[in-house]
Design a protein around this motif. Structure first.
Motif, PDB file in Angstrom:
ATOM      1  N   PHE A  20       6.655   4.731  -4.739  1.00 28.03           N
ATOM      2  CA  PHE A  20       8.258   4.954  -4.842  1.00 28.03           C
ATOM      3  C   PHE A  20       8.353   5.093  -6.215  1.00 28.03           C
ATOM      4  N   TRP A  50      12.757   5.244 -14.588  1.00 35.29           N
ATOM      5  CA  TRP A  50      14.011   5.308 -13.869  1.00 35.29           C
ATOM      6  C   TRP A  50      15.010   6.461 -14.006  1.00 35.29           C
ATOM      7  N   LYS A  62      21.475   4.039  -1.321  1.00 31.11           N
ATOM      8  CA  LYS A  62      20.342   4.402  -1.781  1.00 31.11           C
ATOM      9  C   LYS A  62      19.956   3.503  -2.790  1.00 31.11           C
ATOM     10  N   GLN A  77      12.782  -3.939  -4.342  1.00 33.32           N
ATOM     11  CA  GLN A  77      12.281  -4.241  -5.555  1.00 33.32           C
ATOM     12  C   GLN A  77      12.355  -5.901  -5.721  1.00 33.32           C
ATOM     13  N   TYR A 107      12.064   6.973  -7.309  1.00 34.26           N
ATOM     14  CA  TYR A 107      12.919   6.454  -8.026  1.00 34.26           C
ATOM     15  C   TYR A 107      12.584   6.219  -9.722  1.00 34.26           C
ATOM     16  N   LEU A 139      10.230   2.434   2.526  1.00 32.96           N
ATOM     17  CA  LEU A 139      11.258   1.938   1.683  1.00 32.96           C
ATOM     18  C   LEU A 139      11.524   0.821   2.437  1.00 32.96           C
ATOM     19  N   TRP A 177      16.890   0.502  -2.858  1.00 30.11           N
ATOM     20  CA  TRP A 177      16.021   0.177  -3.866  1.00 30.11           C
ATOM     21  C   TRP A 177      15.899  -1.107  -4.509  1.00 30.11           C
TER      22      TRP A 177
END
Length: 410
Positions: free
Chosen positions: A67, A214, A252, A260, A72, A320, A256
């Motif tokens: 990912f 990022w 979104k 993480q 991202y 995800l 994310w």
């Protein structure tokens, strides 16, 4: 040509503004969804099947890196010096129902300021659970409270209050914590990564992120974790019982962030669509090439290579969501929000199930989305709300009900 471009922008940002039509190549026909095969979250990059131990030991890390590389971008690991300053507090906010706190967080040697707004229920007898999310238009827009500090935006006070349902959250016994998205990284369609937090992490001579570094979604996700850092220092909040929540593009970012940062106890996506909860490979509603020109800065530059090539992505969004396992996850859609592909959002949540099942957690079992306004609450929650793109009182009612078994005290 200008009109077509503007239509694309309005649809890309999930606007509730009525527009004449979506981009000409938008597919809203289920019969035109291409056949596809989703990457198997439980087959590692060496082609080996993985169980719970292998998922924890290495496969989860592989998925996270894919990912980073293809969607991202990688979030910098560098830690910034931070100083917190409580700039305002009132233990009699909301007619005595809550304590309001406003905290300035200063990052780096040339301090970059983020303003954290908190409301904590006064009925609590100890540290409380809560919800953390970014807001679109400024802290002062989440409620008409005249004491909320207004910085950097002229939007009307309380203009987004319906999206936050503050009293409902407080009366349910939860705290609410928010930061203005544009304080972190401005979402202005001309983002050149010079006026947000990105420059704090540049190497000498660097002026923009590298292709696998990022974009704005990564920056917004980073800020949500920094809010959680602060909550770990606040004795009125139990930082181990915090849900991260987001709507549309900020959904979104919430996904994310939750993928993480495993400190978040729960992850909630509201109408997050392409690049969020919806499966890329369905090619339904919004697609990568619709986003790249107006809002490509949301993602890493590498993401551009998958325009019209969703099938080539090494991941899809069920993976995800699998990164959230075994923590509770909630995905919500709206019937009139075809641009966000409600069916694709449901299917992504469903196909995260095999990873949840590794941890003996119940997942979504039915092959198709439920009928509107009939929520499913397992470890993965889902509902399809009647109505438009937005986050409403009905949505919050589901999130609060879903959260209770997980965020209440042991």
């Amino acid at each position: 040509m200008l009109r077509i471009a503007m239509v694309a922008i309005l649809f890309a940002v999930g606007s509730s503004v009525s527009v004449a039509k979506p981009p000409a190549d938008t597919n809203y026909d289920e019969t035109k969804v291409p056949s596809y095969e989703l990457p198997n979250a439980l087959i590692d990059n060496a082609g080996q099947s993985v169980g719970r131990d292998e998922w924890v030991a290495h496969r989860r890390g592989e998925v996270l890196r894919m990912f980073e590389d293809s969607v991202y971008g990688k979030t910098p690991s560098r830690k910034l010096a931070v100083k917190y300053e409580v700039v305002e507090t009132d233990s009699n906010a909301l007619d005595g129902r809550a304590t309001r706190k406003q905290i300035a967080a200063f990052f780096g040697d040339d301090p970059y300021r983020l303003d954290i707004l908190m409301y904590i229920p006064n009925q609590a007898t100890g540290p409380v659970a809560g919800f953390v999310g970014l807001n679109f238009n400024g802290n002062h827009t989440i409620h008409a409270d005249s004491e909320i500090i207004q910085r950097g935006t002229a939007k009307a006070r309380g203009s987004s209050a319906s999206r936050w349902q503050l009293e409902k959250i407080i009366d349910h016994g939860y705290a609410l914590v928010t930061v203005h998205r544009d304080q972190v990284d401005p979402d202005n369609y001309r983002n050149d990564f010079t006026d947000g937090i990105h420059p704090l992490f540049y190497d000498e001579g660097q002026t923009k992120p590298e292709p696998t570094e990022w974009g704005s979604i990564g920056a917004w996700a980073w800020s949500l974790s920094r809010v959680l850092d602060y909550l770990e220092t606040d004795g009125q909040v139990d930082a181990s019982r915090i849900a991260v929540i987001g709507h549309s593009r900020l959904g979104k970012a919430a996904l994310w962030a939750g993928a993480q940062d495993t400190r978040f106890a729960m992850v909630i996506s509201n109408d997050s669509g392409c690049g969020g909860a919806a499966l890329y490979r369905r090619c339904y509603g919004e697609r990568i090439h619709h986003m790249i020109k107006p809002v490509g800065y949301w993602f890493c530059t590498n993401h551009q290579q998958y325009q019209h090539r969703e099938h080539a992505l090494p991941v899809d969004q069920h993976m995800l969501m699998a990164l959230v396992a075994p923590r509770p996850l909630y995905v919500a859609s709206a019937t009139n929000d075809g641009w966000a592909d409600p069916k694709g959002e449901y299917l992504a949540a469903k196909h995260a199930g095999p990873v949840y099942e590794l941890f003996d957690k119940p997942a979504l079992s039915q092959s198709q989305p439920p009928v509107p306004d009939q929520p499913i609450h397992t470890t993965i929650g889902y509902h399809l709300r009647t109505g438009d793109h937005g986050i409403t009182a009905y949505d919050w009612e589901q999130y609060l009900k879903f959260a209770d078994p997980y965020l209440s005290k042991p």
